[in-house]
Scaffold this motif. Structure first.
Motif, PDB file in Angstrom:
ATOM      1  N   GLY A 156       0.888  -1.083  -0.046  1.00  9.97           N
ATOM      2  CA  GLY A 156      -0.052  -0.139  -0.003  1.00  9.97           C
ATOM      3  C   GLY A 156       0.755   1.225  -0.058  1.00  9.97           C
ATOM      4  N   VAL A 157       2.052   1.202  -0.602  1.00 12.23           N
ATOM      5  CA  VAL A 157       2.946   2.462  -0.501  1.00 12.23           C
ATOM      6  C   VAL A 157       3.082   2.967  -1.917  1.00 12.23           C
ATOM      7  CG1 VAL A 157       5.236   3.160  -0.134  1.00 12.23           C
ATOM      8  CG2 VAL A 157       4.462   1.372   1.374  1.00 12.23           C
ATOM      9  N   PRO A 158       2.665   4.063  -2.388  1.00 14.94           N
ATOM     10  CA  PRO A 158       2.832   4.797  -3.557  1.00 14.94           C
ATOM     11  C   PRO A 158       4.258   4.969  -3.950  1.00 14.94           C
ATOM     12  CG  PRO A 158       2.266   6.518  -1.935  1.00 14.94           C
ATOM     13  CD  PRO A 158       2.132   5.289  -1.130  1.00 14.94           C
ATOM     14  N   ASP A 159       4.421   5.060  -5.287  1.00 17.91           N
ATOM     15  CA  ASP A 159       5.747   4.798  -5.689  1.00 17.91           C
ATOM     16  C   ASP A 159       6.831   6.132  -5.482  1.00 17.91           C
ATOM     17  OD1 ASP A 159       5.113   2.627  -7.160  1.00 17.91           O
ATOM     18  OD2 ASP A 159       5.102   3.844  -9.097  1.00 17.91           O
ATOM     19  N   HIS A 160       6.135   7.210  -5.158  1.00 21.88           N
ATOM     20  CA  HIS A 160       7.067   8.440  -4.835  1.00 21.88           C
ATOM     21  C   HIS A 160       7.254   8.440  -3.289  1.00 21.88           C
ATOM     22  CE1 HIS A 160       2.842   9.902  -3.254  1.00 21.88           C
ATOM     23  NE2 HIS A 160       3.435  10.379  -2.362  1.00 21.88           N
ATOM     24  N   ARG A 161       6.654   7.402  -2.492  1.00 20.04           N
ATOM     25  CA  ARG A 161       7.411   7.171  -1.463  1.00 20.04           C
ATOM     26  C   ARG A 161       8.315   5.975  -1.196  1.00 20.04           C
ATOM     27  NH1 ARG A 161       4.791  10.584   2.104  1.00 20.04           N
ATOM     28  NH2 ARG A 161       5.172   9.483   3.917  1.00 20.04           N
ATOM     29  N   VAL A 162       8.750   5.728  -2.171  1.00 21.31           N
ATOM     30  CA  VAL A 162       9.812   4.864  -2.428  1.00 21.31           C
ATOM     31  C   VAL A 162      11.103   5.116  -2.887  1.00 21.31           C
ATOM     32  CG1 VAL A 162      10.351   2.273  -3.479  1.00 21.31           C
ATOM     33  CG2 VAL A 162       7.880   2.998  -2.861  1.00 21.31           C
ATOM     34  N   PHE A 163      12.173   4.679  -2.374  1.00 22.27           N
ATOM     35  CA  PHE A 163      13.620   5.303  -2.961  1.00 22.27           C
ATOM     36  C   PHE A 163      14.381   3.907  -3.247  1.00 22.27           C
ATOM     37  CE2 PHE A 163      14.574   4.709   1.596  1.00 22.27           C
ATOM     38  CZ  PHE A 163      15.719   4.185   1.797  1.00 22.27           C
ATOM     39  N   LEU A 164      15.425   4.357  -4.129  1.00 26.39           N
ATOM     40  CA  LEU A 164      16.443   3.295  -4.527  1.00 26.39           C
ATOM     41  C   LEU A 164      17.840   3.998  -4.390  1.00 26.39           C
ATOM     42  CD1 LEU A 164      15.315   1.029  -7.399  1.00 26.39           C
ATOM     43  CD2 LEU A 164      15.671   0.259  -4.954  1.00 26.39           C
ATOM     44  N   PRO A 165      18.468   3.420  -3.477  1.00 28.83           N
ATOM     45  CA  PRO A 165      20.139   3.971  -3.429  1.00 28.83           C
ATOM     46  C   PRO A 165      21.086   3.791  -4.619  1.00 28.83           C
ATOM     47  CG  PRO A 165      19.474   2.600  -1.395  1.00 28.83           C
ATOM     48  CD  PRO A 165      18.435   2.209  -2.489  1.00 28.83           C
ATOM     49  N   ALA A 166      21.728   4.647  -4.936  1.00 29.80           N
ATOM     50  CA  ALA A 166      22.732   4.363  -5.751  1.00 29.80           C
ATOM     51  C   ALA A 166      24.003   5.257  -5.381  1.00 29.80           C
ATOM     52  CB  ALA A 166      22.261   5.055  -7.228  1.00 29.80           C
ATOM     53  N   THR A 167      25.259   4.879  -5.616  1.00 32.88           N
ATOM     54  CA  THR A 167      26.390   5.364  -5.508  1.00 32.88           C
ATOM     55  C   THR A 167      26.704   6.723  -5.909  1.00 32.88           C
ATOM     56  OG1 THR A 167      28.948   5.040  -5.043  1.00 32.88           O
ATOM     57  CG2 THR A 167      27.790   4.283  -7.249  1.00 32.88           C
ATOM     58  N   ALA A 168      27.337   7.697  -5.282  1.00 39.16           N
ATOM     59  CA  ALA A 168      27.931   8.759  -5.683  1.00 39.16           C
ATOM     60  C   ALA A 168      29.023   8.746  -6.542  1.00 39.16           C
ATOM     61  CB  ALA A 168      28.016   9.646  -4.456  1.00 39.16           C
ATOM     62  N   PRO A 169      29.390   9.654  -7.116  1.00 39.48           N
ATOM     63  CA  PRO A 169      30.715   9.700  -8.081  1.00 39.48           C
ATOM     64  C   PRO A 169      31.883   9.181  -7.352  1.00 39.48           C
ATOM     65  CG  PRO A 169      29.446  11.192  -9.242  1.00 39.48           C
ATOM     66  CD  PRO A 169      28.638  10.859  -7.612  1.00 39.48           C
ATOM     67  N   SER A 170      32.124   9.998  -6.140  1.00 40.24           N
ATOM     68  CA  SER A 170      33.210  10.079  -5.180  1.00 40.24           C
ATOM     69  C   SER A 170      33.467   8.650  -4.629  1.00 40.24           C
ATOM     70  CB  SER A 170      33.008  10.909  -3.984  1.00 40.24           C
ATOM     71  OG  SER A 170      31.861  10.626  -3.154  1.00 40.24           O
ATOM     72  N   GLY A 171      34.461   8.298  -4.487  1.00 41.99           N
ATOM     73  CA  GLY A 171      35.020   7.132  -3.939  1.00 41.99           C
ATOM     74  C   GLY A 171      34.825   5.705  -4.588  1.00 41.99           C
ATOM     75  N   VAL A 172      34.579   5.860  -5.732  1.00 33.80           N
ATOM     76  CA  VAL A 172      34.123   4.592  -6.808  1.00 33.80           C
ATOM     77  C   VAL A 172      35.411   4.182  -7.399  1.00 33.80           C
ATOM     78  CG1 VAL A 172      32.982   3.607  -8.446  1.00 33.80           C
ATOM     79  CG2 VAL A 172      32.015   5.398  -7.140  1.00 33.80           C
ATOM     80  N   GLY A 173      36.273   3.548  -6.371  1.00 33.29           N
ATOM     81  CA  GLY A 173      37.595   2.842  -7.157  1.00 33.29           C
ATOM     82  C   GLY A 173      38.516   3.989  -7.243  1.00 33.29           C
ATOM     83  N   PHE A 174      39.867   3.371  -7.516  1.00 35.71           N
ATOM     84  CA  PHE A 174      40.896   4.140  -8.148  1.00 35.71           C
ATOM     85  C   PHE A 174      41.021   4.512  -9.672  1.00 35.71           C
ATOM     86  CE2 PHE A 174      41.525   1.720  -4.103  1.00 35.71           C
ATOM     87  CZ  PHE A 174      42.126   2.858  -3.262  1.00 35.71           C
ATOM     88  N   ASN A 175      41.547   5.495  -9.823  1.00 33.28           N
ATOM     89  CA  ASN A 175      41.811   5.741 -11.275  1.00 33.28           C
ATOM     90  C   ASN A 175      43.267   5.528 -11.728  1.00 33.28           C
ATOM     91  OD1 ASN A 175      41.350   6.933 -13.904  1.00 33.28           O
ATOM     92  ND2 ASN A 175      42.231   8.882 -13.033  1.00 33.28           N
TER      93      ASN A 175
END
Length: 390
Positions: A156-175
């Motif tokens: 009974g939860v509407p879509d706009h009250r659902v979140f999905l996490p995703a990573t920020a660009p920072s800290g994603v491995g070494f270049n």
């Protein structure tokens, strides 16, 4: 009112990761240790587990829910599975709270052996960028979206009250491929934008996780100018990744660590908040239940919250099995509400409760749900005092 602002009560949410059920963990362990497993069985168990997870969140009083990050067994695994251009480097040294470990070597020798990493199936293997970055996670993301939307509908939860996490660009491995760090971060941001947009286009909120921003201010060898420039680079890359996405559909999370420990070598919220508020997000979550940082609500006596934005301070902690008393949770919420307005404060957790699925969690799975129930009760007490009695 903005999409994430309160109207007549304090809303409740959390940061994302939750302890996985045993049958899902068994299949994840088999998959990532190279043992035989049936992919169709994993898909079935994952769908069922997400449905149960969302149902339990709602039953515990969580209003803005997620999938528990059940399809992402760990930060580096998630990156390897969803991007071309990275390779694992098990021997690559991580600069995880190096000052802290150096200050308490005996404590952390026991901790890494027996606590978070005790009984690990796989070593933490950092990733290194060795070629052009390209997002390839469309199928996995489509599955994540379908699972959480179906689970939310059933609860009974509407879509706009659902979140999905995703990573920020920072800290994603070494270049090791791009000529400069700026080029690397912006190449990564362009590819992350594909994941962020897909989440929002599905009608959900996207949560950008950036636990690495505060690390800049305690990183050895950086002077003040270098810290400032790196923080600005992180924010610029994050905003580039959010290009074309309305701020009110974005949650931004930062924190200081996922472990129980002395935690004395951490940056202050005052050092970080100016950069956090530059991110094009509708809400900002950070640690505030951690006793090293609880006092920092005073910062908002001087720092003004941007118009229409929401604070989501942690009012329960991910690093202790003590269940916070609802009265204390209410007190924490009211402190912030008195400084930034009752419509601009959401109840949340300091960080996720199972950021590395294949490792032992700090907080026992049975305790997590009691913390959520206490947060709901505390939010109700705060609501009574801020709306009804006020």
């Amino acid at each position: 009112m903005g999409l994430q602002q309160n109207t007549d009560h304090i809303q409740t949410t959390h940061i994302g990761s939750l302890p996985r059920p045993h049958d899902l963990l068994d299949l994840l362990k088999a998959k990532y240790s190279g043992r035989p497993y049936e992919p169709s069985e994993l898909d079935t168990v994952l769908t069922r587990s997400v449905a149960d997870c969302v149902r339990r969140q709602v039953a515990s009083g969580i209003e803005i829910v997620t999938d528990g990050e059940f399809s992402k067994p760990g930060f580096f695994t998630y990156i390897r599975e969803r991007f071309d251009g990275f390779e694992s480097r098990p021997d690559q040294k991580l600069a995880l709270f190096q000052k802290e470990v150096a200050a308490f070597p005996e404590y952390y020798a026991e901790y890494f052996k027996d606590a978070m990493m005790g009984g690990a199936i796989l070593p933490i293997a950092p990733v290194v960028c060795i070629g052009p970055l390209k997002y390839k996670g469309e199928d996995k993301l489509t599955t994540d979206i379908a699972n959480v939307k179906a689970a939310a509908r059933a609860a009974g939860v509407p879509d706009h009250r659902v979140f999905l996490p995703a990573t920020a660009p920072s800290g994603v491995g070494f270049n090791e491929y791009y000529k400069t760090e700026e080029e690397y971060f912006h190449a990564l941001a362009a590819e992350l934008n594909k994941e962020y947009r897909a989440i929002v286009d599905a009608g959900l909120l996207v949560q950008v996780d950036d636990p690495f921003l505060p690390d800049i201010f305690v990183e050895p060898g950086l002077d003040d100018g270098q810290k400032k420039r790196r923080a600005e680079m992180y924010v610029e890359a994050t905003n580039a990744a959010l290009s074309g996405i309305p701020a009110e559909r974005v949650r931004f999370h930062t924190c200081y660590g996922i472990n129980e420990g002395p935690r004395i070598h951490e940056s202050s919220l005052a050092e970080v908040i100016g950069y956090v508020f530059k991110v094009n997000a509708g809400s900002f979550s950070f640690e505030a239940a951690n006793p090293r940082h609880e006092h920092e609500y005073h910062l908002f006596e001087q720092v003004k919250l941007p118009e229409g934005k929401v604070l989501c301070p942690g009012v329960i902690t991910h690093a202790s099995n003590i269940v916070e008393h609802p009265e204390l949770i209410a007190e924490r919420l009211i402190r912030f509400a008195n400084l930034v307005g009752r419509e601009n404060v959401m109840a949340g957790a300091d960080c996720g409760f199972s950021s590395q699925a294949l490792y032992r969690t700090e907080v026992h799975s049975t305790v997590v749900w009691e913390k959520f129930k206490a947060m709901r009760k505390g939010a109700d007490i705060a609501t009574q005092r801020l709306w009804r009695e006020g």
